[in-house]
Design a protein around this motif. Sequence first.
Motif, PDB file in Angstrom:
ATOM      1  N   TYR A  60       0.827  -1.202   0.000  1.00  0.00           N
ATOM      2  CA  TYR A  60       0.000   0.000   0.000  1.00  0.00           C
ATOM      3  C   TYR A  60       0.865   1.257   0.000  1.00  0.00           C
ATOM      4  O   TYR A  60       1.927   1.297   0.607  1.00  0.00           O
ATOM      5  CB  TYR A  60      -0.942  -0.003   1.207  1.00  0.00           C
ATOM      6  CG  TYR A  60      -1.880  -1.178   1.199  1.00  0.00           C
ATOM      7  CD1 TYR A  60      -3.017  -1.172   0.396  1.00  0.00           C
ATOM      8  CD2 TYR A  60      -1.605  -2.303   1.970  1.00  0.00           C
ATOM      9  CE1 TYR A  60      -3.868  -2.267   0.359  1.00  0.00           C
ATOM     10  CE2 TYR A  60      -2.456  -3.407   1.939  1.00  0.00           C
ATOM     11  CZ  TYR A  60      -3.584  -3.378   1.133  1.00  0.00           C
ATOM     12  OH  TYR A  60      -4.409  -4.469   1.094  1.00  0.00           O
ATOM     13  N   THR A  62       1.194   5.335  -2.338  1.00  0.00           N
ATOM     14  CA  THR A  62       0.635   6.311  -3.263  1.00  0.00           C
ATOM     15  C   THR A  62       1.671   6.662  -4.322  1.00  0.00           C
ATOM     16  O   THR A  62       2.876   6.459  -4.122  1.00  0.00           O
ATOM     17  CB  THR A  62       0.203   7.586  -2.507  1.00  0.00           C
ATOM     18  OG1 THR A  62      -0.519   8.437  -3.393  1.00  0.00           O
ATOM     19  CG2 THR A  62       1.410   8.337  -1.952  1.00  0.00           C
ATOM     20  N   TRP A  63       1.207   7.183  -5.442  1.00  0.00           N
ATOM     21  CA  TRP A  63       2.091   7.613  -6.520  1.00  0.00           C
ATOM     22  C   TRP A  63       2.366   9.104  -6.394  1.00  0.00           C
ATOM     23  O   TRP A  63       1.442   9.894  -6.181  1.00  0.00           O
ATOM     24  CB  TRP A  63       1.455   7.339  -7.878  1.00  0.00           C
ATOM     25  CG  TRP A  63       1.338   5.883  -8.211  1.00  0.00           C
ATOM     26  CD1 TRP A  63       0.261   5.073  -8.026  1.00  0.00           C
ATOM     27  CD2 TRP A  63       2.353   5.056  -8.800  1.00  0.00           C
ATOM     28  NE1 TRP A  63       0.524   3.799  -8.448  1.00  0.00           N
ATOM     29  CE2 TRP A  63       1.802   3.759  -8.940  1.00  0.00           C
ATOM     30  CE3 TRP A  63       3.656   5.285  -9.236  1.00  0.00           C
ATOM     31  CZ2 TRP A  63       2.521   2.696  -9.494  1.00  0.00           C
ATOM     32  CZ3 TRP A  63       4.382   4.237  -9.780  1.00  0.00           C
ATOM     33  CH2 TRP A  63       3.815   2.957  -9.902  1.00  0.00           C
ATOM     34  N   TRP A 114       6.401   5.223  -6.732  1.00  0.00           N
ATOM     35  CA  TRP A 114       5.578   4.599  -5.696  1.00  0.00           C
ATOM     36  C   TRP A 114       6.201   4.844  -4.325  1.00  0.00           C
ATOM     37  O   TRP A 114       7.356   4.504  -4.071  1.00  0.00           O
ATOM     38  CB  TRP A 114       5.458   3.103  -5.960  1.00  0.00           C
ATOM     39  CG  TRP A 114       4.606   2.337  -4.990  1.00  0.00           C
ATOM     40  CD1 TRP A 114       5.017   1.399  -4.084  1.00  0.00           C
ATOM     41  CD2 TRP A 114       3.176   2.423  -4.839  1.00  0.00           C
ATOM     42  NE1 TRP A 114       3.952   0.900  -3.384  1.00  0.00           N
ATOM     43  CE2 TRP A 114       2.804   1.505  -3.824  1.00  0.00           C
ATOM     44  CE3 TRP A 114       2.191   3.190  -5.459  1.00  0.00           C
ATOM     45  CZ2 TRP A 114       1.477   1.335  -3.419  1.00  0.00           C
ATOM     46  CZ3 TRP A 114       0.867   3.014  -5.054  1.00  0.00           C
ATOM     47  CH2 TRP A 114       0.525   2.101  -4.055  1.00  0.00           C
ATOM     48  N   GLU A 117       3.396   3.630   2.674  1.00  0.00           N
ATOM     49  CA  GLU A 117       2.511   4.316   3.620  1.00  0.00           C
ATOM     50  C   GLU A 117       3.276   5.161   4.632  1.00  0.00           C
ATOM     51  O   GLU A 117       2.728   6.108   5.195  1.00  0.00           O
ATOM     52  CB  GLU A 117       1.636   3.294   4.351  1.00  0.00           C
ATOM     53  CG  GLU A 117       0.535   2.709   3.480  1.00  0.00           C
ATOM     54  CD  GLU A 117      -0.415   1.834   4.275  1.00  0.00           C
ATOM     55  OE1 GLU A 117      -1.623   2.117   4.274  1.00  0.00           O
ATOM     56  OE2 GLU A 117       0.052   0.860   4.895  1.00  0.00           O
ATOM     57  N   LEU A 344      -6.662   8.235  -7.282  1.00  0.00           N
ATOM     58  CA  LEU A 344      -6.634   7.887  -5.865  1.00  0.00           C
ATOM     59  C   LEU A 344      -7.205   6.483  -5.655  1.00  0.00           C
ATOM     60  O   LEU A 344      -8.023   6.000  -6.446  1.00  0.00           O
ATOM     61  CB  LEU A 344      -7.435   8.906  -5.061  1.00  0.00           C
ATOM     62  CG  LEU A 344      -6.912  10.351  -5.085  1.00  0.00           C
ATOM     63  CD1 LEU A 344      -7.867  11.271  -4.331  1.00  0.00           C
ATOM     64  CD2 LEU A 344      -5.502  10.424  -4.502  1.00  0.00           C
ATOM     65  N   SER A 345      -6.811   5.867  -4.558  1.00  0.00           N
ATOM     66  CA  SER A 345      -7.233   4.494  -4.290  1.00  0.00           C
ATOM     67  C   SER A 345      -8.733   4.379  -4.053  1.00  0.00           C
ATOM     68  O   SER A 345      -9.311   3.310  -4.242  1.00  0.00           O
ATOM     69  CB  SER A 345      -6.476   3.932  -3.081  1.00  0.00           C
ATOM     70  OG  SER A 345      -6.718   4.742  -1.929  1.00  0.00           O
ATOM     71  N   GLN A 395      -4.268   1.934  -9.288  1.00  0.00           N
ATOM     72  CA  GLN A 395      -4.258   3.401  -9.295  1.00  0.00           C
ATOM     73  C   GLN A 395      -3.638   3.989 -10.570  1.00  0.00           C
ATOM     74  O   GLN A 395      -3.493   5.199 -10.687  1.00  0.00           O
ATOM     75  CB  GLN A 395      -3.488   3.920  -8.074  1.00  0.00           C
ATOM     76  CG  GLN A 395      -4.103   3.546  -6.736  1.00  0.00           C
ATOM     77  CD  GLN A 395      -3.293   4.079  -5.563  1.00  0.00           C
ATOM     78  OE1 GLN A 395      -2.897   5.250  -5.536  1.00  0.00           O
ATOM     79  NE2 GLN A 395      -3.047   3.226  -4.582  1.00  0.00           N
TER      80      GLN A 395
END
Length: 435
Positions: A60, A62-63, A114, A117, A344-345, A395
Motif C-alpha cells: 500500500y 501512493t504515486w 511509488w 505508507e 486515488l485508491s 491506481q
Amino acid sequence: MSCKTFDGVLTKTRRTLAFGMSLSALIFMVVYADLPQIPYLYGLVSKPAILLPKYRDPTYGTWIPSPRGVVDADLWNMFRTCHPDFSPATGGSDGRDKEEEQMIRGRKVASWEWILEDGKPPREWDTEAFIERSLKSRGGFVVIGDSVAGQMMSDLQTLLGQHRGDHPRQVTERIELEDNNIFISISWVTLSPKNPLFERLLAKPSLAEVPRARFSDPILTMYRSDNLLREGELDDILKSVGMVEPLNREAHRAKADWRQGLRNISMAASWPGELDTIVIVNTGPHYSPLHMMPANDDQLIKSYEIVIKKVYDFLSAPPVPMLAFFRATSPAHQNCGAYSQPVLSNSSAAENPAPEWHNYGWHIFPEFNQIAEKFFADQNSTTTRYLDIWPLSVQRPDAHTGWNVDQFDCLHWCQPSVTAWWVRNLWHTIQEEGL
C-alpha cells in the motif's frame, strides 16, 4: 473452652483453609494455565512490550511525481510499448509523428514514483546485490506466466543492465521459440563474463561456497505458460466442474513446461549455505471466456481454484529449495485512454476498474486474486508467498499500453512504469525480510 483456646483453634482452621485454597489454586494453574504467563499474571515480572514488525510492506502507498522516472524512460528506450490515442474516432494521430508522440507519452507515464505508507520509497534497486542473491541459489530468479509476466521479465532484464544499444551486453539471453516460431517459450539470462561485475562477484567472500560452474548458469529464467497447466489437464478440470465440450484448441496457449524446468534445476549439485530459488508465478488474463471457450464464468471460477490448488501443491513441496511468490493478477481498466495521470485508491476507476463483463475476463480478476491469496498467503508456509501488486497497479489507469492496432490495450503496461515497480517491490520484500 476459653476464648484464647477457641481463638487458637479458629486461627489454625483459617490457616489450614488458606493453605488448602492456595494449594488448589497452584494445582489449577499447573494443570490448566499457560505457565509462561503466570509471572506476568501476578506481577512478578514486567511483561515485555509487543514489538511491531520492522518489515515495511510495499503493498500500500501512493504515486507521487518523479523526474527520475523520465531519466529511466530515456535510458530504457522502450517507448514503443506506450501508445497515445491513435483511434480515428477521437481524431487520433495520422502516424507521421508517431515515434515522437510515443516518446512524449512514455516519459509522462514513467514520471511517477511509488511511495509506501510511511512516506518513504521502497528500498533502492541494487543490480550487484540482486545478481549475488541469484547466484546463491541453484535456479536464481524464475518468472512463470503470460505476456504480462513477460513485461515483468523484460523490466528485470533492463534493471540488470540490458538496455537497447548497450555494447557489450551486461547480460546475455538465450531463447527457445514455440512451434510457430513467434512466441518465446523459454528465456534464459546469464551474467556475461564481459560484465565488470563478473570477476568482482567471483572474488566475493560471500560467494566463496558457490560452485564456479554456477556463475555460467542463468541468473534469470522465464517460462511462458499462459494457464500454467497443459490443455489435457485443463480439459479434465473443466469437465469436473460441468463443461461438456472440450477446450477450444484454436485459442493460443503458451505452455512451456515450467514444472520440468524446476525439476531440471534440482539436478544440479547443492552446496553449503545455498539459498532458495525465487519463483514469481501468475495466471489469470488467459483464463478468460475467450481463451477458455466454451466455459462460463461459474465454471471458470470453480476450475481456477482447482488449477491454483494444483500449482500450489507442486510449489509447496518443490524439487529444489525454493520460495514461490504468486503475483496477483493486475487490473485492466475500462476506458483507460481517458486517463492521463494516476488516480486515488478510493476513486471509481480504482474501486471498479473493469466492466461488469468482459470477453477477456477482466471482471473476474478480483475473484481470481482472492482464490490465489487463499492458498499462497498462508502465514505458516515457508515455501510460498502472495505478492499483492493490485493496490499499486489499480491506481494507474493512465499507464496501460494504449491504442494498439485497432483498439485500446487496457491490460498491458507502458515500460518503464507499473511492472518495473512490481520488480522493485519484490526486491524490497526480499531485502526487508532477508529472504
